[in-house]
Design an enzyme around this catalytic site. Structure first.
Site, PDB file in Angstrom:
ATOM      1  N   ASP A 120       0.877  -1.233   0.028  1.00 31.09           N
ATOM      2  CA  ASP A 120      -0.135   0.037  -0.025  1.00 31.09           C
ATOM      3  C   ASP A 120       0.901   1.131   0.147  1.00 31.09           C
ATOM      4  O   ASP A 120       1.965   1.235   0.582  1.00 31.09           O
ATOM      5  CB  ASP A 120      -0.767  -0.089   1.237  1.00 31.09           C
ATOM      6  CG  ASP A 120      -2.216   0.685   0.993  1.00 31.09           C
ATOM      7  OD1 ASP A 120      -2.165   2.014   0.866  1.00 31.09           O
ATOM      8  OD2 ASP A 120      -3.392   0.217   1.070  1.00 31.09           O
ATOM      9  N   VAL A 165       2.043   1.125  -6.420  1.00 34.85           N
ATOM     10  CA  VAL A 165       2.093   0.022  -7.594  1.00 34.85           C
ATOM     11  C   VAL A 165       2.006   0.652  -8.995  1.00 34.85           C
ATOM     12  O   VAL A 165       1.911   0.020  -9.795  1.00 34.85           O
ATOM     13  CB  VAL A 165       0.784  -1.037  -7.367  1.00 34.85           C
ATOM     14  CG1 VAL A 165       0.614  -1.812  -5.921  1.00 34.85           C
ATOM     15  CG2 VAL A 165      -0.555  -0.210  -7.485  1.00 34.85           C
ATOM     16  N   TYR A 217     -12.175   7.408 -12.472  1.00 35.25           N
ATOM     17  CA  TYR A 217     -12.474   5.955 -11.852  1.00 35.25           C
ATOM     18  C   TYR A 217     -13.143   4.862 -12.461  1.00 35.25           C
ATOM     19  O   TYR A 217     -12.609   3.727 -12.909  1.00 35.25           O
ATOM     20  CB  TYR A 217     -13.382   6.166 -10.485  1.00 35.25           C
ATOM     21  CG  TYR A 217     -13.524   4.850  -9.713  1.00 35.25           C
ATOM     22  CD1 TYR A 217     -12.412   4.401  -8.981  1.00 35.25           C
ATOM     23  CD2 TYR A 217     -14.785   4.600  -9.308  1.00 35.25           C
ATOM     24  CE1 TYR A 217     -12.554   3.295  -8.198  1.00 35.25           C
ATOM     25  CE2 TYR A 217     -14.941   3.438  -8.614  1.00 35.25           C
ATOM     26  CZ  TYR A 217     -14.232   2.848  -8.106  1.00 35.25           C
ATOM     27  OH  TYR A 217     -14.109   1.909  -7.277  1.00 35.25           O
ATOM     28  N   LYS A 271     -10.965   1.358 -14.224  1.00 32.71           N
ATOM     29  CA  LYS A 271     -11.415   0.191 -13.846  1.00 32.71           C
ATOM     30  C   LYS A 271     -11.835  -0.807 -15.522  1.00 32.71           C
ATOM     31  O   LYS A 271     -11.670  -1.886 -15.390  1.00 32.71           O
ATOM     32  CB  LYS A 271     -12.744   0.244 -12.949  1.00 32.71           C
ATOM     33  CG  LYS A 271     -12.416   0.670 -11.289  1.00 32.71           C
ATOM     34  CD  LYS A 271     -11.416  -0.433 -10.940  1.00 32.71           C
ATOM     35  CE  LYS A 271     -11.223  -0.109  -9.356  1.00 32.71           C
ATOM     36  NZ  LYS A 271     -10.503  -0.916  -8.583  1.00 32.71           N
ATOM     37  N   ARG A 275     -18.842   8.951   0.663  1.00 31.91           N
ATOM     38  CA  ARG A 275     -19.906   7.745   0.471  1.00 31.91           C
ATOM     39  C   ARG A 275     -21.332   8.093   1.442  1.00 31.91           C
ATOM     40  O   ARG A 275     -20.914   8.482   2.644  1.00 31.91           O
ATOM     41  CB  ARG A 275     -19.349   6.541   0.243  1.00 31.91           C
ATOM     42  CG  ARG A 275     -18.057   6.302  -0.862  1.00 31.91           C
ATOM     43  CD  ARG A 275     -17.799   5.112  -0.970  1.00 31.91           C
ATOM     44  NE  ARG A 275     -16.496   4.722  -0.139  1.00 31.91           N
ATOM     45  CZ  ARG A 275     -15.690   3.838  -0.387  1.00 31.91           C
ATOM     46  NH1 ARG A 275     -15.558   3.100  -1.340  1.00 31.91           N
ATOM     47  NH2 ARG A 275     -14.258   3.929   0.132  1.00 31.91           N
TER      48      ARG A 275
END
Ligand code: NAD
Length: 343
Positions: free
Chosen positions: A40, A66, A154, A158, A195
């Site tokens: 992470d 990453v 986003y 994906k 959210r």
């Protein structure tokens, strides 16, 4: 599709393992006897999320971004690629980072899995369906996404990740799985991540008005994190390639959710209606026939129980979830760390 196989992983790499879902995934893997390396960069997750795992035999925390190629100490037989900003507040603040994590990051995680002969699991999302014209959404639906809208960083990251994963499987023979997660909630969400569940809980506990977007009739389907993790691990163990939807088909309107959270918290908060974000989907509900048929999986935790556990978690921890910067509160796009440009 491959046949079922026993879920006997020796060593799993979980990218994004210090995030909300990733930390629950790390804990479940360890509990099942699998060693875990959590990779992470702490861009949206925290060390605190895995604090209780640090020091446990078999658990290792490795700080790495990453987007750059990365190596781990020991070959994994399972790579779960969960690294990605996931909440609107985060991906609006980190648009390029989000696209690069979904593209370069997915490439690097796939390369690791391929080199080790490990099974690779991509955490994709219901956002690949965009603002859907089909309802509920099954895996055969291609989606309705605005490629240049604010959410596209986003959604398209994906969608590209799914495409790249498929290309590795088809052209290189990598053992891959795509899981499309629908809205998941539970302990370790951040109160300011934008959210609905954590926002409403934070507001209700603070006695502030609950901010309901639009008229609140837009629906979401909410899956408790334990159910999501169980679904992901069942799919990983099965040998499916996916995509497979993992989510809770029970739909709830944002207005009803807000009222319910006021009731469950015993709050005296009122509701305040605010403008709906651009490209906010009107409906979102998974068709989970595939997961039910192939994995015998479906959500088990009733919404009331899941909401109570989440509220309890928010109550008992004295929030570190305040936004760390104005950019994080407003999503103004500050805070990205640029990768060095390559030739
Ligand atoms: P999160 O933000 O809590 O976790 C993401 C983690 O990835 C964080 O710990 C972050 O620090 C890490 N990360 C981000 N970019 C990275 C990079 N370049 N290198 C290394 N680490 C990086 O989000 P979450 O809700 O736990 O989501 C986890 C995954 O599940 C994401 O891939 C997300 O798209 C997917 N997903 C989540 C939901 C949901 O409802 N939570 C729904 C659909 C899909």
């Amino acid at each position: 599709m491959a046949n079922s196989r026993a879920p006997s992983w020796e060593h799993a790499v979980v990218t994004g393992g210090s995030g909300f879902v990733g930390s629950h995934l790390c804990a479940a893997l360890l509990a099942g006897g699998t060693d875990v390396t959590c990779v992470d960069d702490f861009s949206t997750g925290t060390r605190d999320n895995v604090a209780e795992l640090l020091g446990r035999p078999g658990f290792r925390l490795q700080e790495a971004d990453v987007r750059e190629p990365f190596a781990v100490d020991r070959d994994p037989d399972l790579v779960l690629h969960f690294a990605s900003p996931a909440s609107p507040a985060d991906y609006l603040r980190l648009p390029v980072h989000t696209l690069e994590t979904g593209s370069l990051g997915t490439r690097n995680a796939l390369a690791l899995a391929h080199a080790c002969g490990a099974r690779f699991v991509l955490a994709s999302t219901s956002e690949v369906y965009g603002d859907p014209e089909e309802h509920p959404q099954n895996e055969r639906y291609w989606g309705h996404v605005n490629p240049i809208g604010p959410r596209s960083v986003y959604d398209e990251a994906k969608r590209f990740g799914e495409s790249l994963t498929t290309a590795f499987a088809q052209s290189r023979g990598t053992d891959t799985l795509i899981v499309r997660l629908f809205n998941t909630y539970g302990p370790r969400m951040r109160g300011y991540d934008g959210r609905a569940v954590p926002t409403f809980i934070r507001q209700a506990l603070a006695g502030e008005p609950l901010t309901v977007a639009g008229d609140g009739r837009q629906t979401r389907s909410l899956c408790y994190v334990d159910d999501t993790v169980r679904g992901v691990l069942a799919a990983a163990a099965h040998g499916l390639r996916g995509p497979v939807n993992i989510g809770n088909p029970a739909e709830i309107s944002m207005l009803d959710l807000a009222r319910w959270i006021v009731e469950l918290t015993g709050s005296r908060s009122v509701l305040r209606f605010v403008e709906r974000p651009v490209d906010d989907p009107a409906v979102r509900c998974p068709d989970i026939t595939l997961a039910r048929d192939k994995l015998q999986w479906e959500p088990r935790v009733p919404a009331e129980q899941g909401l109570r556990r989440t509220i309890e978690w928010f109550r008992t921890r004295h929030e570190d979830s305040a936004p760390t910067s104005r950019a994080q509160r407003t999503g103004t796009g500050h805070g990205e760390r640029a990768l060095p440009l390559r030739e």
